[in-house]
Design a protein around this motif. Structure first.
Motif, PDB file in Angstrom:
ATOM      1  N   ASN A  63     -22.197  -6.273   6.642  1.00 38.29           N
ATOM      2  CA  ASN A  63     -22.021  -5.719   7.982  1.00 38.29           C
ATOM      3  C   ASN A  63     -20.575  -5.222   8.090  1.00 38.29           C
ATOM      4  O   ASN A  63     -19.653  -6.023   8.044  1.00 38.29           O
ATOM      5  CB  ASN A  63     -22.285  -6.794   9.032  1.00 38.29           C
ATOM      6  N   LEU A  64     -20.413  -3.966   8.152  1.00 42.65           N
ATOM      7  CA  LEU A  64     -21.331  -2.852   8.111  1.00 42.65           C
ATOM      8  C   LEU A  64     -22.131  -2.878   6.813  1.00 42.65           C
ATOM      9  O   LEU A  64     -21.605  -3.230   5.752  1.00 42.65           O
ATOM     10  CB  LEU A  64     -20.573  -1.531   8.225  1.00 42.65           C
ATOM     11  N   HIS A  65     -23.390  -2.433   6.920  1.00 46.28           N
ATOM     12  CA  HIS A  65     -24.262  -2.438   5.753  1.00 46.28           C
ATOM     13  C   HIS A  65     -23.697  -1.527   4.672  1.00 46.28           C
ATOM     14  O   HIS A  65     -23.371  -0.368   4.926  1.00 46.28           O
ATOM     15  CB  HIS A  65     -25.651  -1.946   6.173  1.00 46.28           C
ATOM     16  N   ASN A  66     -23.560  -2.081   3.489  1.00 48.59           N
ATOM     17  CA  ASN A  66     -23.182  -1.296   2.317  1.00 48.59           C
ATOM     18  C   ASN A  66     -24.441  -1.127   1.475  1.00 48.59           C
ATOM     19  O   ASN A  66     -24.939  -2.107   0.937  1.00 48.59           O
ATOM     20  CB  ASN A  66     -22.109  -2.045   1.518  1.00 48.59           C
ATOM     21  N   PRO A  67     -25.011   0.103   1.500  1.00 49.83           N
ATOM     22  CA  PRO A  67     -24.340   1.404   1.546  1.00 49.83           C
ATOM     23  C   PRO A  67     -24.461   2.246   2.808  1.00 49.83           C
ATOM     24  O   PRO A  67     -23.861   3.310   2.867  1.00 49.83           O
ATOM     25  CB  PRO A  67     -25.052   2.134   0.408  1.00 49.83           C
ATOM     26  N   SER A  68     -25.230   1.855   3.825  1.00 54.73           N
ATOM     27  CA  SER A  68     -25.560   2.803   4.893  1.00 54.73           C
ATOM     28  C   SER A  68     -24.502   2.920   5.976  1.00 54.73           C
ATOM     29  O   SER A  68     -24.488   3.901   6.727  1.00 54.73           O
ATOM     30  CB  SER A  68     -26.897   2.417   5.541  1.00 54.73           C
ATOM     31  N   GLY A  69     -23.627   1.915   6.129  1.00 55.07           N
ATOM     32  CA  GLY A  69     -22.653   1.937   7.202  1.00 55.07           C
ATOM     33  C   GLY A  69     -23.197   1.534   8.552  1.00 55.07           C
ATOM     34  O   GLY A  69     -22.488   1.619   9.567  1.00 55.07           O
ATOM     35  N   VAL A  70     -24.450   1.058   8.608  1.00 53.59           N
ATOM     36  CA  VAL A  70     -25.071   0.661   9.871  1.00 53.59           C
ATOM     37  C   VAL A  70     -24.679  -0.784  10.206  1.00 53.59           C
ATOM     38  O   VAL A  70     -24.703  -1.660   9.339  1.00 53.59           O
ATOM     39  CB  VAL A  70     -26.600   0.804   9.785  1.00 53.59           C
ATOM     40  N   ALA A  71     -24.341  -1.024  11.466  1.00 55.01           N
ATOM     41  CA  ALA A  71     -23.927  -2.356  11.899  1.00 55.01           C
ATOM     42  C   ALA A  71     -25.130  -3.235  12.234  1.00 55.01           C
ATOM     43  O   ALA A  71     -26.173  -2.748  12.688  1.00 55.01           O
ATOM     44  CB  ALA A  71     -23.029  -2.254  13.128  1.00 55.01           C
TER      45      ALA A  71
END
Length: 351
Positions: A135-143
Motif C-alpha cells: 500500500n500503495l499497491h506495487n505495481p498498480s499504485g492503488v491505495a
C-alpha cells in the motif's frame, strides 16, 4: 521509465539537503559506542511519523530485509501466509523460502485492484500467521483505503495473524489530510508497517528501512531477530537517514512535486492513447497499464527497449501478464519522449 538507472524522485535535491552531514560526522558514526544514541534518534524520528512509542520501531537494512526479518520473527516452517497477487516478487518468495505455505489473495483489474476481504475469508486458516500486502499497491499504485484495511485486519485477528504491509510508496501521501488511507501501524491493532529511505526520500543507496507495530510483543520479537541479520544497524547510513527524516517535509514535498508533474503528463497522453487502460493510481509514481489483447508484455517491453531505448517493467514480473508497469518520475521532456516511444511501439507491435 528510461533505459538508464533512475535515481528516484528528488534524489539530487535530497543529496543537497543532506550536505550538512560532513565526513567527520560519518567517521564518528563508525564508533560502536555511538550505536545506542544514533539508533535511538532514528527510532524516535520514525516513531514521531507514526505516532507510536520509539520502542515500537525496529530498524532494518531496507524493506527487502524487513520482509525477511518480520516473517523470521513471527512464523515458522509449516505455517501459512496469504500474499496479494499481483505482487512485488519478494512478498511471496520470502515466505516460500522460509518454508511457509503460501496462498494468494487476488487483486483484479476489474475490481480496481482492491484486495476484497470476502476473498480473504476463504483463504484464512488456523495456521495463518501473516497477511502480506502493499500500500500503495506495487505495481498498480492503488491505495488500500482504511475501511478495507480494517476489514482485513479484523478477519486476520480471528486466527492471530499480523497484517504486514509494504508501504514504501505510501510515503508519497504519508499523513495526507483528508485521504481515506493510513499506514497499517496507525490504522489497525495487528498492523505491521514496512518502509525505507528508497522511494520518497530518494536515498536507496543508504539501505535503511524500518518496521513499525503498535504491539509491544511483536516489536520485541522483531528486535530479537536483529541478532540473525545485522546485530547493529549500519550506523553511517543511520546518520544519513536521520538527517533525511529531520527534513522529511521538504523531501516529501519534492517527491510529490515530481510525481504530480509526471502524472499530469501521463493523464494527458492517455486521453489520446485509446489502446491502453489503467486504474488511475491513488498517489505515488507508478501505474499498471493494460496492453491491447494478444500483446505479450515481455515481447512488448523487449521491443520498446531495443528499438526506442525506453524501458517499462513487464507485468509478468509481478504476476500480471498483459500489463506493464510505468514509472513517471522522469524530467518532463524525457517523460514526454518516452510516452511517444510507447505509442510508436504500439503502432509497430499491437495487433
Amino acid at each position: 521509465m528510461a533505459h538508464r538507472p533512475n535515481p528516484g524522485p528528488g534524489a539530487r535535491e535530497a543529496l543537497e539537503l543532506l550536505s550538512s552531514v560532513d565526513a567527520p560526522a560519518l567517521a564518528d558514526a563508525c564508533r560502536r559506542d555511538r550505536a545506542t544514541a544514533i539508533t535511538a534518534r532514528f527510532m524516535a524520528l520514525v516513531a514521531a511519523r507514526y505516532g507510536v512509542a520509539p520502542e515500537c520501531v525496529v530498524p532494518t537494512v531496507g524493506t527487502h530485509q524487513g520482509i525477511t526479518q518480520a516473517l523470521f520473527a513471527l512464523a515458522r516452517p509449516g505455517d501459512h501466509a496469504i500474499v496479494e497477487r499481483p505482487a512485488f516478487e519478494p512478498l511471496h518468495r520470502v515466505p516460500e523460502t522460509l518454508g511457509l505455505s503460501v496462498s494468494r489473495l487476488e487483486r483484479r483489474f476489474e475490481d480496481q485492484w482492491r484486495p476484497l476481504s470476502d476473498r480473504l475469508a476463504r483463504l484464512l486458516t488456523p495456521k495463518t500467521r501473516a497477511v502480506i500486502l502493499s500500500n500503495l499497491h506495487n505495481p498498480s499504485g492503488v491505495a488500500i483505503e482504511t475501511a478495507e484495511l480494517e476489514a482485513i485486519a479484523e478477519m486476520a485477528a480471528r486466527v492471530g495473524a499480523q497484517v504486514f504491509v509494504d508501504e514504501v510508496y505510501l510515503d508519497f501521501d504519508f499523513g495526507a489530510d483528508g485521504k481515506p488511507w493510513r499506514p497499517a501501524a496507525v490504522a489497525i491493532d495487528n498492523g505491521l508497517s514496512a518502509s525505507s529511505m528508497t522511494k520518497v526520500f530518494g536515498l536507496s543507496s543508504v539501505r535503511v528501512g524500518w518496521l513499525v507495530t503498535r504491539d509491544p510483543d511483536v516489536a520485541e520479537a522483531l528486535r530479537h531477530a536483529n541478532a540473525y541479520f545485522h546485530v547493529t544497524p549500519p550506523l553511517p547510513s543511520l546518520v544519513l537517514a536521520n538527517a533525511a527524516l529531520e527534513r522529511a517535509e521538504a523531501l516529501e514535498a519534492l517527491a510529490r512535486t515530481h510525481s504530480a508533474r509526471g502524472r499530469a503528463l501521463v493523464d494527458a497522453w492517455l486521453e489520446g492513447e485509446s489502446r491502453l487502460r489503467w486504474v488511475p493510481p491513488s498517489a505515488g509514481q507508478t501505474g499498471l497499464l493494460e496492453l491491447p489483447p494478444l500483446t505479450p508484455d515481455p515481447v512488448f517491453c523487449e521491443h520498446l527497449r531495443g528499438r526506442f531505448d525506453t524501458q517499462l517493467v513487464p507485468g509478468s514480473l509481478f504476476e500480471a501478464p498483459g500489463f506493464v508497469r510505468l514509472s513517471y518520475n522522469l524530467p518532463p521532456a524525457e517523460l514526454e519522449r518516452a510516452l511517444g516511444h510507447i505509442s510508436a511501439a504500439l503502432d509497430e507491435l499491437a495487433p
